[in-house]
Write a protein that holds these residues in place. Sequence first.
Motif, PDB file in Angstrom:
ATOM      1  N   PRO A 469       1.907  -4.480   5.452  1.00  0.00           N
ATOM      2  CA  PRO A 469       1.820  -3.726   6.714  1.00  0.00           C
ATOM      3  C   PRO A 469       1.365  -4.588   7.891  1.00  0.00           C
ATOM      4  CG  PRO A 469       0.756  -2.535   4.918  1.00  0.00           C
ATOM      5  CD  PRO A 469       1.014  -3.915   4.426  1.00  0.00           C
ATOM      6  N   LEU A 470       0.628  -5.664   7.570  1.00  0.00           N
ATOM      7  CA  LEU A 470       0.151  -6.534   8.654  1.00  0.00           C
ATOM      8  C   LEU A 470       1.304  -7.278   9.303  1.00  0.00           C
ATOM      9  CD1 LEU A 470      -3.023  -8.057   6.901  1.00  0.00           C
ATOM     10  CD2 LEU A 470      -2.859  -5.976   8.300  1.00  0.00           C
ATOM     11  N   LEU A 471       2.438  -7.390   8.578  1.00  0.00           N
ATOM     12  CA  LEU A 471       3.596  -8.122   9.103  1.00  0.00           C
ATOM     13  C   LEU A 471       4.497  -7.227   9.955  1.00  0.00           C
ATOM     14  CD1 LEU A 471       4.587  -9.992   5.793  1.00  0.00           C
ATOM     15  CD2 LEU A 471       3.201 -10.890   7.681  1.00  0.00           C
ATOM     16  N   ARG A 472       4.291  -5.901   9.893  1.00  0.00           N
ATOM     17  CA  ARG A 472       5.159  -4.964  10.603  1.00  0.00           C
ATOM     18  C   ARG A 472       4.422  -4.404  11.816  1.00  0.00           C
ATOM     19  NH1 ARG A 472       9.600  -4.284   7.140  1.00  0.00           N
ATOM     20  NH2 ARG A 472      10.509  -3.892   9.198  1.00  0.00           N
ATOM     21  N   GLU A 474       5.112  -1.381  13.181  1.00  0.00           N
ATOM     22  CA  GLU A 474       4.814   0.030  12.871  1.00  0.00           C
ATOM     23  C   GLU A 474       5.077   0.267  11.390  1.00  0.00           C
ATOM     24  OE1 GLU A 474       6.575   3.064  15.415  1.00  0.00           O
ATOM     25  OE2 GLU A 474       6.927   1.453  16.870  1.00  0.00           O
ATOM     26  N   PRO A 475       4.159  -0.108  10.533  1.00  0.00           N
ATOM     27  CA  PRO A 475       4.406   0.036   9.098  1.00  0.00           C
ATOM     28  C   PRO A 475       4.514   1.506   8.699  1.00  0.00           C
ATOM     29  CG  PRO A 475       2.120  -0.564   9.505  1.00  0.00           C
ATOM     30  CD  PRO A 475       2.808  -0.616  10.832  1.00  0.00           C
ATOM     31  N   LYS A 476       5.385   1.754   7.722  1.00  0.00           N
ATOM     32  CA  LYS A 476       5.628   3.127   7.272  1.00  0.00           C
ATOM     33  C   LYS A 476       4.850   3.399   5.985  1.00  0.00           C
ATOM     34  CE  LYS A 476       8.604   3.719  10.512  1.00  0.00           C
ATOM     35  NZ  LYS A 476       8.104   4.330  11.761  1.00  0.00           N
ATOM     36  N   PRO A 477       4.449   4.625   5.759  1.00  0.00           N
ATOM     37  CA  PRO A 477       3.675   4.958   4.557  1.00  0.00           C
ATOM     38  C   PRO A 477       4.580   5.070   3.335  1.00  0.00           C
ATOM     39  CG  PRO A 477       4.062   6.924   5.853  1.00  0.00           C
ATOM     40  CD  PRO A 477       4.678   5.803   6.632  1.00  0.00           C
ATOM     41  N   PRO A 478       4.004   5.010   2.120  1.00  0.00           N
ATOM     42  CA  PRO A 478       4.795   5.126   0.903  1.00  0.00           C
ATOM     43  C   PRO A 478       5.229   6.569   0.649  1.00  0.00           C
ATOM     44  CG  PRO A 478       2.496   4.703   0.351  1.00  0.00           C
ATOM     45  CD  PRO A 478       2.598   4.677   1.836  1.00  0.00           C
ATOM     46  N   ARG A 479       6.044   7.093   1.550  1.00  0.00           N
ATOM     47  CA  ARG A 479       6.658   8.417   1.357  1.00  0.00           C
ATOM     48  C   ARG A 479       8.138   8.248   1.624  1.00  0.00           C
ATOM     49  NH1 ARG A 479       2.017  10.450   4.368  1.00  0.00           N
ATOM     50  NH2 ARG A 479       3.283  10.488   6.274  1.00  0.00           N
ATOM     51  N   ARG A 480       8.946   9.201   1.144  1.00  0.00           N
ATOM     52  CA  ARG A 480      10.370   9.119   1.413  1.00  0.00           C
ATOM     53  C   ARG A 480      10.622   9.002   2.910  1.00  0.00           C
ATOM     54  NH1 ARG A 480      13.993  10.649  -2.433  1.00  0.00           N
ATOM     55  NH2 ARG A 480      13.064  11.193  -4.425  1.00  0.00           N
ATOM     56  N   PRO A 481      11.522   8.185   3.361  1.00  0.00           N
ATOM     57  CA  PRO A 481      12.479   7.373   2.597  1.00  0.00           C
ATOM     58  C   PRO A 481      11.947   5.981   2.258  1.00  0.00           C
ATOM     59  CG  PRO A 481      13.015   7.241   4.908  1.00  0.00           C
ATOM     60  CD  PRO A 481      11.783   8.098   4.820  1.00  0.00           C
ATOM     61  N   TYR A 482      10.645   5.769   2.433  1.00  0.00           N
ATOM     62  CA  TYR A 482      10.113   4.408   2.216  1.00  0.00           C
ATOM     63  C   TYR A 482       9.454   4.222   0.852  1.00  0.00           C
ATOM     64  CZ  TYR A 482      10.851   4.716   7.188  1.00  0.00           C
ATOM     65  OH  TYR A 482      11.414   4.924   8.400  1.00  0.00           O
ATOM     66  N   LEU A 483       9.455   5.307   0.041  1.00  0.00           N
ATOM     67  CA  LEU A 483       8.752   5.248  -1.245  1.00  0.00           C
ATOM     68  C   LEU A 483       9.323   4.155  -2.160  1.00  0.00           C
ATOM     69  CD1 LEU A 483       6.661   6.352  -3.204  1.00  0.00           C
ATOM     70  CD2 LEU A 483       8.338   8.054  -3.943  1.00  0.00           C
ATOM     71  N   ARG A 555      -1.031   3.884   0.478  1.00  0.00           N
ATOM     72  CA  ARG A 555      -1.618   5.161   0.917  1.00  0.00           C
ATOM     73  C   ARG A 555      -2.939   4.946   1.636  1.00  0.00           C
ATOM     74  NH1 ARG A 555       0.654  10.069  -1.107  1.00  0.00           N
ATOM     75  NH2 ARG A 555      -1.026  10.989   0.111  1.00  0.00           N
ATOM     76  N   MET A 556      -3.671   3.935   1.219  1.00  0.00           N
ATOM     77  CA  MET A 556      -5.030   3.755   1.752  1.00  0.00           C
ATOM     78  C   MET A 556      -5.092   2.763   2.903  1.00  0.00           C
ATOM     79  SD  MET A 556      -6.820   3.630  -1.985  1.00  0.00           S
ATOM     80  CE  MET A 556      -8.210   2.708  -1.355  1.00  0.00           C
ATOM     81  N   HIS A 557      -3.981   2.075   3.178  1.00  0.00           N
ATOM     82  CA  HIS A 557      -4.032   0.956   4.125  1.00  0.00           C
ATOM     83  C   HIS A 557      -4.422   1.433   5.531  1.00  0.00           C
ATOM     84  CE1 HIS A 557      -3.033  -2.775   6.100  1.00  0.00           C
ATOM     85  NE2 HIS A 557      -2.745  -3.312   4.926  1.00  0.00           N
ATOM     86  N   PRO A 558      -5.474   0.883   6.141  1.00  0.00           N
ATOM     87  CA  PRO A 558      -5.930   1.375   7.455  1.00  0.00           C
ATOM     88  C   PRO A 558      -4.864   1.253   8.546  1.00  0.00           C
ATOM     89  CG  PRO A 558      -7.250  -0.525   6.714  1.00  0.00           C
ATOM     90  CD  PRO A 558      -6.352  -0.156   5.596  1.00  0.00           C
ATOM     91  N   LYS A 559      -4.073   0.194   8.529  1.00  0.00           N
ATOM     92  CA  LYS A 559      -3.082   0.033   9.607  1.00  0.00           C
ATOM     93  C   LYS A 559      -2.007   1.116   9.517  1.00  0.00           C
ATOM     94  CE  LYS A 559      -0.088  -3.171  12.024  1.00  0.00           C
ATOM     95  NZ  LYS A 559       0.500  -4.499  12.093  1.00  0.00           N
ATOM     96  N   ILE A 560      -1.633   1.502   8.271  1.00  0.00           N
ATOM     97  CA  ILE A 560      -0.635   2.566   8.108  1.00  0.00           C
ATOM     98  C   ILE A 560      -1.222   3.899   8.548  1.00  0.00           C
ATOM     99  CG2 ILE A 560       0.709   3.847   6.393  1.00  0.00           C
ATOM    100  CD1 ILE A 560       1.053   1.250   4.902  1.00  0.00           C
ATOM    101  N   ARG A 561      -2.486   4.114   8.206  1.00  0.00           N
ATOM    102  CA  ARG A 561      -3.129   5.376   8.598  1.00  0.00           C
ATOM    103  C   ARG A 561      -3.182   5.495  10.118  1.00  0.00           C
ATOM    104  NH1 ARG A 561      -7.903   7.279   4.771  1.00  0.00           N
ATOM    105  NH2 ARG A 561      -6.571   7.762   2.995  1.00  0.00           N
ATOM    106  N   ARG A 562      -3.463   4.350  10.769  1.00  0.00           N
ATOM    107  CA  ARG A 562      -3.531   4.365  12.240  1.00  0.00           C
ATOM    108  C   ARG A 562      -2.167   4.669  12.836  1.00  0.00           C
ATOM    109  NH1 ARG A 562      -6.920   0.106  12.098  1.00  0.00           N
ATOM    110  NH2 ARG A 562      -5.258  -1.392  12.509  1.00  0.00           N
ATOM    111  N   SER A 563      -1.099   4.030  12.320  1.00  0.00           N
ATOM    112  CA  SER A 563       0.210   4.225  12.950  1.00  0.00           C
ATOM    113  C   SER A 563       0.930   5.473  12.467  1.00  0.00           C
ATOM    114  CB  SER A 563       1.097   2.980  12.779  1.00  0.00           C
ATOM    115  OG  SER A 563       0.801   2.292  11.618  1.00  0.00           O
ATOM    116  N   ASN A 564       0.433   6.125  11.369  1.00  0.00           N
ATOM    117  CA  ASN A 564       1.058   7.362  10.893  1.00  0.00           C
ATOM    118  C   ASN A 564      -0.011   8.442  10.701  1.00  0.00           C
ATOM    119  OD1 ASN A 564       3.968   6.373  10.065  1.00  0.00           O
ATOM    120  ND2 ASN A 564       2.467   4.826   9.433  1.00  0.00           N
ATOM    121  N   PRO A 565      -0.575   8.933  11.762  1.00  0.00           N
ATOM    122  CA  PRO A 565      -1.693   9.864  11.621  1.00  0.00           C
ATOM    123  C   PRO A 565      -1.254  11.192  10.993  1.00  0.00           C
ATOM    124  CG  PRO A 565      -1.114   9.591  13.922  1.00  0.00           C
ATOM    125  CD  PRO A 565      -0.232   8.688  13.180  1.00  0.00           C
TER     126      PRO A 565
END
Length: 565
Positions: A469-472, A474-483, A555-565
């Motif tokens: 996620p640090l490389l993206r 706007e990283p996406k969370p592990p949910r469809r369609p990114y699961l 699921r727990m990554h802080p950067k993903i949580r920030r960009s996908n509230p």
Amino acid sequence: MQASDHTPRPANIWSLLIIALLASLGMSYGAYKLAGYSWNQVVDYQSPFVKIDPATTRVDNPGEDERMVLIIVDGLTDEASRSMSGMERLRARGADVSLIVSQPSLSYPTWTTILSGAPQQISGVTTNWYERHVEVETLLDVAIAEGRSTLVAGPTDLDVLYGASAADRSAFTDWVSDSYMTAGIVDDALRLDKELADASVVIVHFPDIDEAGHAYGAASPEYAEMVAAVNADLERLVDGLDDGETVFCVTPDHGHIATGGHGGWEDPVIHTSCVFAGPGVRHTTAQAEIADIAPTMAVLAGLSTPGHARGIAITSILTEPDSPAVDADLARAGRFAKKYASVIRPSAEPAEPPMSAIAVRVLYAAVDATRLDADRASRLAPFFAVVAVLVAVTLVIGVYFRHALVSALAGTIAYFAVYNGLYFLVHGYTWSLSAFNEESMVQTFFNTRMVETVIAGVLACIVAAVVYPLLRREPKPPRRPYLAGWLSLGVLTTLTIQAALVLQVALFWRLWGASVVWRLPDLQAAFKYDLDLIQLTALGAVAVLGPAVTYVVGRMHPKIRRSNP
Ligand SMILES: [Zn+2]
């Protein structure tokens, strides 16, 4: 994975996930099979040289019969041997010979080399699992065939390996730990020597110092105490047998590492020293290989050199280095070298046997090098094919999943840091058979490496999932369609580690091959190769666990949580 023009659709990612998982499990299974095959190739090595009929290389020793006593002191380091007055007294009048021990530096292989002059490559005795009559000729065989009165005292193994009960007198001691055996063995030897009214060929083995080395290590006070105890019995034996006309050789079979153990290439294990003393021996120092002991003893004792000896008598310690006995040993060595060449490189077999020690050594070096070069050349194309496949797959993955590949590489670096940190720093191991100390530890050792592989592999997946996620932007969370993409990251990380290991395995294979048909591989490299295969095997478990790990971290990554509230 973010959608872009190149990126495959989610449905395709699910298929790729399955393919990657199967590829990883396939590598795991293949490595498991290859590890077993390669280990057995060394353990069950079928030497082609034992088929050389010793009758075809024998040259009768025209020298006079001398009484000889060969004493093997198991597991005695050079340093410890210099603390023994029994050794120092012999050195004061005899030859102090620095020895190089052939590998694997385990007991059965090295005893066999001492008694036959045939190193492991020739004798086929590569481990202590070799529990049958050896196929190479020994000093005892020659002595019996030449009608000398023979005496053997030592552990029961001497009968199993060398048929020592065929001697005129023999006494065997069961190898029991926590019991002091050397005193009884010396008693046996002295008693049987009286019965024979002076045996002509005496072979004695002292087991206790090796036991202390295994139990406490060569640096321990317990080892030093055992050396002192055995020293007293050595002096008792030498004093009891020495009639002023007896040739003695007292030799270790190998040393021990400071923490206990042998089998590998460590300096205190493979560099040790023996002493020769008695009629025909100069007071001097020399360097030799452990395979040179049997031919030297044969020359001194008036015996023919055993027929499979690759060693040559150490002439620099002889009072008569040009005697007919030395000529006979050289002629025998030349005949054996010629046969040896015909086995591994028929086109290199000389018309006539080499006639000097240097010519014999040059012939060995030349045929070994030519055969090894030819073997390696035949493996070059498959090696480059493997490298090409690895590079091609990596490039394709890099084109479609650049960020995932970079994350997997970060995980791979973490894997090797953790695995090797545990191996070298925490455990203090090296790539050496000495790491085992006892045969019973082999399975536990490999099982523990598998567990540590899984631990390091799971950590690698965590690192990859933290980095991704640090490389993206706007990283996406592990949910469809990114699961599927997130799950694939765990498998991709595992595959990347496996690819790095496959490259190392291929490098070993290119140099030494997997089959052992005429020589043993470099055993340090072979040890690493076995460990690489063990890791490849255990990584199959990481391929299964990895997707769950990357999912949870995602699921727990802080950067993903920030960009996908
Ligand atoms: Zn041992």
